[in-house]
Motif scaffolding. Sequence first.
Motif, PDB file in Angstrom:
ATOM      1  N   SER A 161      69.423  51.575   7.747  1.00 15.49           N
ATOM      2  CA  SER A 161      68.811  50.247   7.811  1.00 15.49           C
ATOM      3  C   SER A 161      67.470  50.251   7.082  1.00 15.49           C
ATOM      4  CB  SER A 161      68.605  49.834   9.271  1.00 15.49           C
ATOM      5  OG  SER A 161      69.836  49.821   9.963  1.00 15.49           O
ATOM      6  N   GLU A 162      67.004  49.066   6.720  1.00 17.03           N
ATOM      7  CA  GLU A 162      65.766  48.946   5.945  1.00 17.03           C
ATOM      8  C   GLU A 162      64.563  49.545   6.666  1.00 17.03           C
ATOM      9  OE1 GLU A 162      65.002  45.010   4.558  1.00 17.03           O
ATOM     10  OE2 GLU A 162      67.054  44.689   3.864  1.00 17.03           O
ATOM     11  N   GLY A 163      64.594  49.496   7.986  1.00 14.75           N
ATOM     12  CA  GLY A 163      63.464  50.038   8.744  1.00 14.75           C
ATOM     13  C   GLY A 163      63.504  51.539   8.902  1.00 14.75           C
ATOM     14  N   GLY A 164      64.532  52.183   8.346  1.00 19.22           N
ATOM     15  CA  GLY A 164      64.612  53.635   8.421  1.00 19.22           C
ATOM     16  C   GLY A 164      65.485  54.154   9.542  1.00 19.22           C
ATOM     17  N   GLY A 165      66.008  53.252  10.360  1.00 18.28           N
ATOM     18  CA  GLY A 165      66.921  53.687  11.416  1.00 18.28           C
ATOM     19  C   GLY A 165      68.331  53.883  10.873  1.00 18.28           C
ATOM     20  N   LEU A 166      69.156  54.547  11.657  1.00 22.29           N
ATOM     21  CA  LEU A 166      70.532  54.820  11.251  1.00 22.29           C
ATOM     22  C   LEU A 166      71.501  54.290  12.293  1.00 22.29           C
ATOM     23  CD1 LEU A 166      70.361  58.534  10.006  1.00 22.29           C
ATOM     24  CD2 LEU A 166      70.281  56.451   8.633  1.00 22.29           C
ATOM     25  N   ASN A 167      72.559  53.651  11.827  1.00 19.87           N
ATOM     26  CA  ASN A 167      73.672  53.284  12.689  1.00 19.87           C
ATOM     27  C   ASN A 167      74.789  54.289  12.462  1.00 19.87           C
ATOM     28  OD1 ASN A 167      72.633  50.705  13.750  1.00 19.87           O
ATOM     29  ND2 ASN A 167      72.707  50.097  11.605  1.00 19.87           N
ATOM     30  N   VAL A 168      75.209  54.958  13.523  1.00 17.65           N
ATOM     31  CA  VAL A 168      76.233  55.998  13.437  1.00 17.65           C
ATOM     32  C   VAL A 168      77.471  55.513  14.180  1.00 17.65           C
ATOM     33  CG1 VAL A 168      76.810  58.399  13.978  1.00 17.65           C
ATOM     34  CG2 VAL A 168      74.471  57.793  13.324  1.00 17.65           C
ATOM     35  N   GLY A 172      78.694  64.636  27.201  1.00 18.51           N
ATOM     36  CA  GLY A 172      77.475  64.548  26.413  1.00 18.51           C
ATOM     37  C   GLY A 172      77.669  64.532  24.918  1.00 18.51           C
ATOM     38  N   SER A 173      78.865  64.174  24.443  1.00 18.22           N
ATOM     39  CA  SER A 173      79.109  64.207  22.995  1.00 18.22           C
ATOM     40  C   SER A 173      78.276  63.167  22.242  1.00 18.22           C
ATOM     41  CB  SER A 173      80.600  64.009  22.699  1.00 18.22           C
ATOM     42  OG  SER A 173      81.064  62.756  23.163  1.00 18.22           O
ATOM     43  N   ASP A 174      77.994  62.022  22.858  1.00 19.41           N
ATOM     44  CA  ASP A 174      77.136  61.036  22.192  1.00 19.41           C
ATOM     45  C   ASP A 174      75.781  61.645  21.850  1.00 19.41           C
ATOM     46  OD1 ASP A 174      79.122  59.157  22.390  1.00 19.41           O
ATOM     47  OD2 ASP A 174      78.111  57.891  23.854  1.00 19.41           O
ATOM     48  N   SER A 175      75.220  62.381  22.790  1.00 20.69           N
ATOM     49  CA  SER A 175      73.910  63.006  22.565  1.00 20.69           C
ATOM     50  C   SER A 175      73.989  64.051  21.463  1.00 20.69           C
ATOM     51  CB  SER A 175      73.397  63.656  23.856  1.00 20.69           C
ATOM     52  OG  SER A 175      73.194  62.683  24.866  1.00 20.69           O
ATOM     53  N   VAL A 176      75.050  64.857  21.489  1.00 24.64           N
ATOM     54  CA  VAL A 176      75.180  65.930  20.504  1.00 24.64           C
ATOM     55  C   VAL A 176      75.318  65.358  19.096  1.00 24.64           C
ATOM     56  CG1 VAL A 176      76.736  67.740  19.680  1.00 24.64           C
ATOM     57  CG2 VAL A 176      76.052  67.684  22.071  1.00 24.64           C
ATOM     58  N   ILE A 177      76.118  64.309  18.936  1.00 29.51           N
ATOM     59  CA  ILE A 177      76.287  63.698  17.610  1.00 29.51           C
ATOM     60  C   ILE A 177      74.957  63.160  17.103  1.00 29.51           C
ATOM     61  CG2 ILE A 177      77.352  61.747  16.405  1.00 29.51           C
ATOM     62  CD1 ILE A 177      79.848  62.242  18.175  1.00 29.51           C
ATOM     63  N   GLY A 209      66.001  64.668   9.538  1.00 30.54           N
ATOM     64  CA  GLY A 209      64.579  64.729   9.856  1.00 30.54           C
ATOM     65  C   GLY A 209      64.061  63.506  10.573  1.00 30.54           C
ATOM     66  N   LEU A 210      64.864  62.958  11.461  1.00 30.87           N
ATOM     67  CA  LEU A 210      64.482  61.743  12.183  1.00 30.87           C
ATOM     68  C   LEU A 210      64.425  62.022  13.679  1.00 30.87           C
ATOM     69  CD1 LEU A 210      66.830  59.215  10.335  1.00 30.87           C
ATOM     70  CD2 LEU A 210      64.366  59.523   9.971  1.00 30.87           C
ATOM     71  N   PRO A 211      63.609  61.264  14.429  1.00 28.77           N
ATOM     72  CA  PRO A 211      63.624  61.387  15.890  1.00 28.77           C
ATOM     73  C   PRO A 211      64.875  60.723  16.459  1.00 28.77           C
ATOM     74  CG  PRO A 211      62.108  59.658  15.246  1.00 28.77           C
ATOM     75  CD  PRO A 211      62.586  60.302  13.971  1.00 28.77           C
ATOM     76  N   LEU A 212      65.253  61.122  17.647  1.00 33.24           N
ATOM     77  CA  LEU A 212      66.467  60.590  18.262  1.00 33.24           C
ATOM     78  C   LEU A 212      66.420  59.077  18.436  1.00 33.24           C
ATOM     79  CD1 LEU A 212      67.394  63.245  20.987  1.00 33.24           C
ATOM     80  CD2 LEU A 212      68.741  62.605  18.988  1.00 33.24           C
ATOM     81  N   GLU A 213      65.218  58.528  18.641  1.00 31.62           N
ATOM     82  CA  GLU A 213      65.142  57.079  18.871  1.00 31.62           C
ATOM     83  C   GLU A 213      65.507  56.271  17.621  1.00 31.62           C
ATOM     84  OE1 GLU A 213      60.727  58.487  18.768  1.00 31.62           O
ATOM     85  OE2 GLU A 213      62.659  59.246  19.523  1.00 31.62           O
ATOM     86  N   ASP A 256      60.282  64.613  10.207  1.00 31.73           N
ATOM     87  CA  ASP A 256      59.271  63.690  10.727  1.00 31.73           C
ATOM     88  C   ASP A 256      59.265  62.359   9.968  1.00 31.73           C
ATOM     89  OD1 ASP A 256      57.301  62.902  12.481  1.00 31.73           O
ATOM     90  OD2 ASP A 256      55.665  63.714  11.245  1.00 31.73           O
ATOM     91  N   ARG A 257      60.472  61.814   9.716  1.00 30.40           N
ATOM     92  CA  ARG A 257      60.656  60.532   9.028  1.00 30.40           C
ATOM     93  C   ARG A 257      60.136  60.550   7.579  1.00 30.40           C
ATOM     94  NH1 ARG A 257      58.552  57.293  14.154  1.00 30.40           N
ATOM     95  NH2 ARG A 257      60.513  56.817  15.219  1.00 30.40           N
ATOM     96  N   ARG A 258      60.019  61.735   7.008  1.00 30.05           N
ATOM     97  CA  ARG A 258      59.524  61.840   5.644  1.00 30.05           C
ATOM     98  C   ARG A 258      60.422  62.773   4.829  1.00 30.05           C
ATOM     99  NH1 ARG A 258      53.496  63.842   5.805  1.00 30.05           N
ATOM    100  NH2 ARG A 258      54.513  65.476   7.027  1.00 30.05           N
ATOM    101  N   ILE A 259      60.409  62.573   3.508  1.00 32.60           N
ATOM    102  CA  ILE A 259      61.044  63.479   2.572  1.00 32.60           C
ATOM    103  C   ILE A 259      59.925  64.065   1.717  1.00 32.60           C
ATOM    104  CG2 ILE A 259      62.853  63.765   0.847  1.00 32.60           C
ATOM    105  CD1 ILE A 259      63.797  62.538   3.521  1.00 32.60           C
ATOM    106  N   TYR A 260      59.800  65.395   1.695  1.00 32.56           N
ATOM    107  CA  TYR A 260      58.702  65.992   0.938  1.00 32.56           C
ATOM    108  C   TYR A 260      59.166  67.287   0.270  1.00 32.56           C
ATOM    109  CZ  TYR A 260      58.122  68.678   5.313  1.00 32.56           C
ATOM    110  OH  TYR A 260      58.320  69.446   6.424  1.00 32.56           O
ATOM    111  N   VAL A 261      58.343  67.748  -0.663  1.00 30.44           N
ATOM    112  CA  VAL A 261      58.627  68.994  -1.366  1.00 30.44           C
ATOM    113  C   VAL A 261      58.324  70.158  -0.434  1.00 30.44           C
ATOM    114  CG1 VAL A 261      58.054  70.430  -3.365  1.00 30.44           C
ATOM    115  CG2 VAL A 261      58.063  67.928  -3.579  1.00 30.44           C
ATOM    116  N   ASP A 262      59.264  71.083  -0.377  1.00 28.74           N
ATOM    117  CA  ASP A 262      59.112  72.232   0.512  1.00 28.74           C
ATOM    118  C   ASP A 262      57.800  72.963   0.212  1.00 28.74           C
ATOM    119  OD1 ASP A 262      59.667  74.097   2.421  1.00 28.74           O
ATOM    120  OD2 ASP A 262      61.082  75.250   1.207  1.00 28.74           O
ATOM    121  N   GLY A 263      57.009  73.145   1.240  1.00 30.17           N
ATOM    122  CA  GLY A 263      55.723  73.811   1.084  1.00 30.17           C
ATOM    123  C   GLY A 263      54.585  72.876   0.752  1.00 30.17           C
TER     124      GLY A 263
END
Length: 651
Positions: A435-442, A452-457, A466-470, A531-538
């Motif tokens: 989604s535009e706000g950075g969230g994902l629909n799975v 607990g398979s919903d949680s594991v997925i 690299g996103l938080p569960l919320e 952490d909601r970011r894409i960056y160069v390693d290091g």
Amino acid sequence: CGLILRSPLPHAKIIRIDTSKALKVSGVKAIVTAEDTPKIKFGIISRSAKYMDEYPLAVDKVRFIGEEVAAVAATDADAAMAALDLIEVQYEELPAVFDPEEAQNPAAPHLHDHAPLNLSREYHIKQGEPATAFNKCALVREDTFTTQSAIHAYMEPRVALAYWGKGGALTVYTSTQTPYYVQQHLGRTLDINPDNIRVIKPHVGGGFGGKSDGLSAVEFCAALLAKHADRPVKIVCSRDEEFAAARRKHPVTITMKTGVTKNGIIVARQCKAVLDGGAYCSLGPLTTILMGTFQTLPFAFEHYQYDGYRIYTNKPPCGAMRGHGGPQVHFAQDIQLDMIAEALGLDPVEMAMKNGLQEGDQSAAGFKIVSSGFQECLEKVSAEAGWKQNRKSKNKQCGPKAYGIGLGCGGFPSGAGFYFNKTTSAHSSVIIKASEGGGLNVLTGASDIGQGSDSVICQIVAEVLGLPLEDIHLTSADTHLTPPDMGTYSSRVTVAAGNAALNASKAARDEIFRIASGHLEANPDDLVANDRRIYVDGSPDRFISFADAVNQFQEKNDGSPLLVKGSYNSPDPLSPTYSFGAYICEVEVDLRTGEFKILRFSVAHDCGQPLNPMSVEGQIEGCIGMGMGYAIQEQLDFEDGQTLNPVSYTH
């Protein structure tokens, strides 16, 4: 409100059903019988016609007490109950058979035309020459073990709510482990295109195999009543109905013969299992197979013969229940090996160590063991329980009380590689939409029934991207929205749906990294998502936010959303991998009263990489509770086909 009229007889012809009086009850909106159906048989194992042996409402005959005969929809439960009492069913009672040995007699009542001698399924395995190998053994034991019938007793009974929309579209909410199969079976039995049926699995209050058959009369009757009443209909089974008519664990008679060397190495095994299957197949044909294959875990032996026979009787059908045939044969195997160890003066733990399957082995049933931590389980559990020290007190009597300690061992496929029906769908698939706000629909077809398979997925997707569960929003088990999944059974969901989620997540990451690499002027292989970011390693300060990367993707693709998919199919037709476990239980028994106390239970599981340790611990605690219940408290009793355990049973 919907209610189901059930047979009071174990075996009878249906001569006539008169609903005229019942239809006059105030508040009654519809009554259905088999005459209102296409009269099409179904079954969970639909790859073979002979295993589709059941009608959703009885046609011509009933074969067990509690079988569904008719159903009523009314504005309230009192009206529905009054209508049930007024439905007149004329039966011609037929001779019934309740014992599988008696059912195999040519003179016994015949339940199904397709099953001579009431044989529902037979299955045979032979490897090597066990009969000859026994002659070379230092000790050979042959014993017969019997196990009782038990029932799942899930907290939430079976329940379904159905309604029809415009254009003949059917929607069913149901407590199930297998929504995809419910959809397919409803299409078959209602004789409509399954694509016009939407099956939604809300939160489910337990299953344990009891809700894995696909269609039950609960969904079918709710759907058919809703059509005739032209309004939504909900049917909720009572606890009595669950005990009387739901699927249950197979009672089995097991004759096991095992030969070993003087050092306790298992050389040969012969096993005959006779399963009391009840009136219909359910998942029982598969249980017959699994009882032969599961007993080749966790121990290796070169010579093996298994002969399994599932027999129809005039009792409620037996199907899958946690372990699906495994607990019965492991009960027999563990006890017999304990007796063999005692006769040879061997330590059961050391004997298990010698015989355990190891990485690279193939079991006598053909299971290819790609990894095994069984020996480590034995080491850890024996150390935790103080096995060597406490075993010295085995059967030690102190006054009226005796102390006992025992070992149990097990192994199980993780991710069944087979299909119950003919399909071109993957074992499991997952779709991810950003989604535009950075969230994902799975979107996943996998059914969380408390494991607990919903949680594991969600955890898998969150970690890869690299996103938080919320930020992860999951939609599961809705056949109109989610891709097909073959169901929740055989410890397959984390393996199958988890790998599908992993593959979809990697596909999403590839798309995001491709966009981010241009923005950051870096190679995609050098990027990290965190952490909601894409960056160069290091260089975490050189980054683009996940949300910005999603929007850049849309800008470069004419506004189309970032939409990816991932699927998983087992690389092995049996199972991609296997889990192992060892258990040591210490008990105290009052020899005067039989009262016992479980003093301590020590467990070690080889479960691979635990993605959610708390969930794994819950699974282990649940299996201990269920195993103890089966061993010491639970037994379904019958009298002339009537289940005696319900408090009351009138319909």
